[in-house]
Scaffold this motif. Sequence first.
Motif, PDB file in Angstrom:
ATOM      1  N   PHE A  42       0.826  -1.209   0.000  1.00  0.00           N
ATOM      2  CA  PHE A  42       0.000   0.000   0.000  1.00  0.00           C
ATOM      3  C   PHE A  42       0.862   1.260   0.000  1.00  0.00           C
ATOM      4  O   PHE A  42       0.388   2.334   0.341  1.00  0.00           O
ATOM      5  N   THR A  43       2.137   1.102  -0.358  1.00  0.00           N
ATOM      6  CA  THR A  43       3.028   2.262  -0.493  1.00  0.00           C
ATOM      7  C   THR A  43       2.972   2.758  -1.925  1.00  0.00           C
ATOM      8  O   THR A  43       2.527   2.023  -2.830  1.00  0.00           O
ATOM      9  N   THR A  44       3.429   4.014  -2.108  1.00  0.00           N
ATOM     10  CA  THR A  44       3.343   4.595  -3.455  1.00  0.00           C
ATOM     11  C   THR A  44       4.712   4.978  -3.978  1.00  0.00           C
ATOM     12  O   THR A  44       4.848   5.391  -5.124  1.00  0.00           O
ATOM     13  N   ASP A  45       5.761   4.864  -3.119  1.00  0.00           N
ATOM     14  CA  ASP A  45       7.091   5.276  -3.571  1.00  0.00           C
ATOM     15  C   ASP A  45       7.885   4.080  -4.085  1.00  0.00           C
ATOM     16  O   ASP A  45       7.542   2.923  -3.819  1.00  0.00           O
ATOM     17  N   ARG A  46       8.967   4.385  -4.779  1.00  0.00           N
ATOM     18  CA  ARG A  46       9.808   3.379  -5.411  1.00  0.00           C
ATOM     19  C   ARG A  46      10.418   2.402  -4.383  1.00  0.00           C
ATOM     20  O   ARG A  46      10.598   1.225  -4.658  1.00  0.00           O
ATOM     21  N   HIS A  47      10.720   2.947  -3.183  1.00  0.00           N
ATOM     22  CA  HIS A  47      11.372   2.106  -2.169  1.00  0.00           C
ATOM     23  C   HIS A  47      10.390   1.368  -1.278  1.00  0.00           C
ATOM     24  O   HIS A  47      10.792   0.667  -0.371  1.00  0.00           O
ATOM     25  N   ARG A  48       9.090   1.550  -1.536  1.00  0.00           N
ATOM     26  CA  ARG A  48       8.042   0.882  -0.735  1.00  0.00           C
ATOM     27  C   ARG A  48       8.238   1.158   0.770  1.00  0.00           C
ATOM     28  O   ARG A  48       8.262   0.259   1.597  1.00  0.00           O
ATOM     29  N   THR A  49       8.353   2.466   1.088  1.00  0.00           N
ATOM     30  CA  THR A  49       8.690   2.897   2.446  1.00  0.00           C
ATOM     31  C   THR A  49       7.496   2.812   3.396  1.00  0.00           C
ATOM     32  O   THR A  49       6.443   3.382   3.124  1.00  0.00           O
TER      33      THR A  49
END
Length: 433
Positions: A42-49
């Motif tokens: 449910f993350t939206t950034d490249r690193h799945r933070t």
Amino acid sequence: MTRFTVVSILPEIVDAALAHGVVGRARAAGALAVGFVNPRDFTTDRHRTVDDTPYGGGPGMVMKCEPLVAAIEAAAGDRPALRVLLSPAGRPLDQAQVRALATHDHVVLVCGRYEGVDERVVTTAIDLELSLGDFVLTGGELGAACVIDAVARLLPGVLGDATSAADESFSQALLEYPQYTRPPVFRGHAVPELLAGGNHGAIAAWRRREALRRTARRRPELFARHVLDRAEHKLAAGLPELDVAARTTVALVHHPVLDRTGAVVTSAVTNLDVHDIARSAATYGLAGYQVITPVESQREKAAHIASLWQEEQKEWRASALRLCTPLPAVGDAIAALHRAHGHPPLVAATSADPARFAGARRVTPAELVAELQDAPGVPLLVLFGTGWGLADDQLPQVSRIITPISGRPAWNHLSVRSAVAILLDRLYGLRDA
Ligand code: 4GT
């Protein structure tokens, strides 16, 4: 059926813990369903933070709101679900809570990692916080696995025998009795004979008695909560673990005590002390109450006060006052207990001053009770000084000093009869943990 969904960035930990044995088979057979939702999805950034630094500084990272709350909402779905966060700050899990969880159709178990979760996750998406106990783990996953395991064994079709879940520890608010299987003798330790005897009534009674004994000994707060039925009352009677109060005598010492200058004196017997301490002694189930003074007319006064109440109508008060025995000296008190119990008493006193009774061991009330539980049949004599306290150098028999009662200010305003009541409650009062 209860269905679980675990919200975790490390679902493998929970899955592995629930892949084997009874719970693994229950899952395979469809008696228990465990699903997983990963906040990284449910993350939206490249690193799945999923984490970020804490506001206000400090070590470590905190789990962010957005992916975690989105994962919880996805896990809960459209139908009602109980959303539980595993957290060391939660309410301690117990069997009653496990039973309550088993009544829900769907439980979402949320596992934090790092230093924990943003508080607004709790505010907006959690119904209940649960802790396994007062220790810290690296994440909530093992807690989630424990919750699922504990609930699973209550579900229909999970344990083979329908009765085996109900019988266990805590279902009856007592610890489990000891179990044995072959061989009959292991390293010199034999199985209790009765268990091999085939007298089922005797075996059931022995097991119940051992459960009572263990609980009283190891978990006094559980025992205090357990309401003994008639049969249990009989079984518990005479367990040395339970009769320490009945081996205890309090002595109110009027000599040798100190006056305000530190001189050794004899204080006067008071009506209030004779009466109130007798009632406290009776309330906590003590063996006796000795009023110690070398002055014969003072002993007569104590006996007279006690006898006045015994002529009264109220039997409960008369029986309390019957505990009262006037004696000339502490040595006579010790001798009387030696005769009555067939063993010299352990003599304890209270003292606020660490310089007094330098040779006696300092113990908490709980430590003193535990020591007597380990010494079946040994009587306990607890001395209370009147005036400015016991003259310690004239009382070499005192071998234990009980942690003193202290309020907040330095000065102790308690009357001796109040101190006796408080100490008896600390020793023998029933309370929750
Ligand atoms: C202990 C317990 C628990 C943890 C417990 C947040 C980051 C909490 C690590 C997590 N420790 N979770 N549920 N006693 N640690 O139940």
